[in-house]
Design a protein around this motif. Structure first.
Motif, PDB file in Angstrom:
ATOM      1  N   PHE A 134     -59.861 -33.363  58.117  1.00 31.41           N
ATOM      2  CA  PHE A 134     -60.932 -33.298  59.207  1.00 31.41           C
ATOM      3  C   PHE A 134     -61.982 -33.931  58.588  1.00 31.41           C
ATOM      4  O   PHE A 134     -62.472 -33.675  57.488  1.00 31.41           O
ATOM      5  CB  PHE A 134     -60.992 -32.147  59.657  1.00 31.41           C
ATOM      6  CG  PHE A 134     -60.008 -31.465  60.500  1.00 31.41           C
ATOM      7  CD1 PHE A 134     -59.593 -32.119  61.717  1.00 31.41           C
ATOM      8  CD2 PHE A 134     -59.085 -30.594  59.832  1.00 31.41           C
ATOM      9  CE1 PHE A 134     -58.279 -31.546  62.463  1.00 31.41           C
ATOM     10  CE2 PHE A 134     -57.997 -29.840  60.611  1.00 31.41           C
ATOM     11  CZ  PHE A 134     -57.611 -30.290  61.715  1.00 31.41           C
ATOM     12  N   ALA A 135     -62.607 -34.868  59.381  1.00 28.37           N
ATOM     13  CA  ALA A 135     -64.047 -35.451  59.066  1.00 28.37           C
ATOM     14  C   ALA A 135     -65.168 -34.515  58.997  1.00 28.37           C
ATOM     15  O   ALA A 135     -66.048 -34.633  58.536  1.00 28.37           O
ATOM     16  CB  ALA A 135     -64.175 -36.579  59.968  1.00 28.37           C
ATOM     17  N   SER A 136     -65.126 -33.603  59.998  1.00 29.02           N
ATOM     18  CA  SER A 136     -65.932 -32.435  60.269  1.00 29.02           C
ATOM     19  C   SER A 136     -65.186 -31.556  61.040  1.00 29.02           C
ATOM     20  O   SER A 136     -64.468 -31.576  61.720  1.00 29.02           O
ATOM     21  CB  SER A 136     -67.228 -33.042  60.849  1.00 29.02           C
ATOM     22  OG  SER A 136     -67.147 -33.248  62.308  1.00 29.02           O
ATOM     23  N   TYR A 137     -66.026 -30.371  61.174  1.00 27.42           N
ATOM     24  CA  TYR A 137     -65.611 -29.131  61.913  1.00 27.42           C
ATOM     25  C   TYR A 137     -66.783 -28.475  62.874  1.00 27.42           C
ATOM     26  O   TYR A 137     -67.803 -28.206  61.996  1.00 27.42           O
ATOM     27  CB  TYR A 137     -64.905 -28.304  61.062  1.00 27.42           C
ATOM     28  CG  TYR A 137     -64.355 -26.749  61.683  1.00 27.42           C
ATOM     29  CD1 TYR A 137     -63.854 -26.871  63.007  1.00 27.42           C
ATOM     30  CD2 TYR A 137     -64.607 -25.775  61.157  1.00 27.42           C
ATOM     31  CE1 TYR A 137     -63.376 -25.875  63.539  1.00 27.42           C
ATOM     32  CE2 TYR A 137     -64.021 -24.589  61.860  1.00 27.42           C
ATOM     33  CZ  TYR A 137     -63.405 -24.623  62.941  1.00 27.42           C
ATOM     34  OH  TYR A 137     -62.771 -23.571  63.656  1.00 27.42           O
ATOM     35  N   THR A 138     -66.743 -28.227  63.790  1.00 35.48           N
ATOM     36  CA  THR A 138     -67.737 -27.422  64.766  1.00 35.48           C
ATOM     37  C   THR A 138     -67.405 -26.369  65.311  1.00 35.48           C
ATOM     38  O   THR A 138     -66.329 -26.480  66.184  1.00 35.48           O
ATOM     39  CB  THR A 138     -68.482 -28.377  65.636  1.00 35.48           C
ATOM     40  OG1 THR A 138     -68.993 -29.764  65.023  1.00 35.48           O
ATOM     41  CG2 THR A 138     -69.614 -27.750  66.540  1.00 35.48           C
TER      42      THR A 138
END
Length: 290
Positions: A134-138
Motif C-alpha cells: 500500500f502507498a499509504s493507509y488512512t
C-alpha cells in the motif's frame, strides 16, 4: 448511520462492478474530468451500516488531483452480494477481500487505502497481513479496538434484536425515526431504506459482532512500513477523539481533526476531508520510489 449528502453522481464518477478471483464487487469509480490519472489509485472502504455512497461528496475532488478513486460495497453490503456463511463476514475474511480488490484495482502499482469506522478494522487486516503493497493507509473515524460509547450501545441493541426481529424492525424502530428526527430529506430516507434492506442479514449480524469484539492490533500495525494517517471529526460519537489521537501517537501516524465534523467527515465536511487526503497521498508518493 452515515447520511450521504446527495445521491446524484458528480461528473467523472460512474457506478460499475469490479470482478475479482473472490467475486464481484459493486463500486463507484471516479476519474479526473480533465487530464489523466497519473498518480497512484485509491480504495475507500465504508463502515458497518454504510456503503460506497458515503464517499460520493469527496470522489470528484479526490480524482481531480490526478488519480483513479474507487469506493466499494464490501461483501454483503448494499449492491455487493454475499453468502449465508457467517465466516465470510469476519474482519479477517473481509480483509482478504480488500487485499484481492487492491491488487485487482492497482494492477501491480501501490494503492492508497482508506477505511472508515468498521472499515478501518477491516482494512487494517489487509495492511498487517503484508500481502499487498500500500502507498499509504488512512484510518477515518476508526479506533484501535472494539467500538465504545454511544455507538457500542447501539450495536449491542442491534446484535440482540436483529436475529429475532430482522432488518425490518431495525429500520422501522430505530434507523427511520432517527433519520426523520434529524431532518433527513425524503429522497435520502428512501435511499437509506433501500440500502438497509439490500444488506445481508447474516453479514450485518456477524459484522456487528466483529465491531463489538475487535482486539487492539496497533502494535502489529507499527511493524508495517506504510505512511499512516488518522483522520476524524472533532465531535466524533464513535471512538472518542482522544482515543483516536492516542492511537495516532502509538502508530507514529499523522493526525487530522476535521472541524465541525462528527463520525462521517466525508459527508459532513467533504472539502476539508478531501483536501487532507489529497495532501497526505501526494506527500506519501514523494517519499516512495515510483
Amino acid at each position: 448511520m452515515s447520511t450521504p449528502r446527495f445521491l446524484t453522481l458528480p461528473p467523472g464518477v460512474r457506478s460499475r462492478q469490479v470482478d475479482t478471483t473472490v467475486g464481484a464487487f459493486a463500486v463507484l469509480e471516479a476519474l479526473p474530468i480533465s487530464g489523466i490519472a497519473e498518480r497512484w489509485p485509491a480504495l475507500l472502504v465504508p463502515g458497518l451500516t454504510g456503503s460506497k455512497e458515503d464517499f460520493i461528496a469527496i470522489l470528484q475532488t479526490l480524482a481531480q488531483s490526478g488519480r483513479r478513486v474507487i469506493a466499494v460495497d464490501m461483501r454483503g453490503q448494499f449492491e455487493t452480494d454475499g453468502p449465508e456463511d457467517a465466516g465470510a463476514y469476519t474482519c479477517a475474511a473481509l480483509g482478504n477481500d480488500i487485499d484481492v480488490l487492491a491488487q485487482t484495482i492497482g494492477g501491480g502499482e501501490p494503492l492508497h487505502l482508506v477505511g472508515h469506522s468498521f472499515g478501518g478494522l477491516v482494512t487494517r487486516e489487509a495492511v498487517i497481513d503484508g500481502l499487498t503493497k500500500f502507498a499509504s493507509y488512512t484510518l477515518m473515524s476508526s479506533g484501535p479496538a472494539a467500538i465504545v460509547g454511544v455507538r457500542e450501545r447501539a450495536a449491542r441493541t442491534m446484535l440482540a434484536e436483529l436475529p429475532e426481529f430482522g432488518l425490518d424492525h431495525i429500520w422501522h424502530d430505530r434507523m427511520e425515526p432517527e433519520a426523520l428526527a434529524t431532518g433527513v430529506p425524503d429522497d435520502i430516507i428512501a435511499f437509506l431504506r433501500k440500502r438497509m434492506f439490500a444488506n445481508s442479514p447474516t453479514g450485518m449480524i456477524t459484522m456487528t459482532g466483529e465491531v463489538l469484539s475487535a482486539p487492539d492490533r496497533c502494535d502489529e500495525l507499527t511493524q508495517v512500513e506504510v505512511p499512516t494517517l488518522v483522520l476524524y471529526g472533532e465531535h466524533d460519537d464513535g471512538w472518542p477523539p482522544r482515543t483516536q489521537s492516542e492511537m495516532a501517537d502509538r502508530l507514529n501516524a499523522e493526525c487530522v481533526v476535521v472541524p465541525g465534523a462528527a463520525h462521517s467527515p466525508a459527508v459532513e465536511a467533504p472539502e476539508t476531508t478531501a483536501a487532507a487526503l489529497t495532501r497526505f497521498w501526494n506527500a506519501a508518493e514523494t517519499r516512495q520510489p515510483v
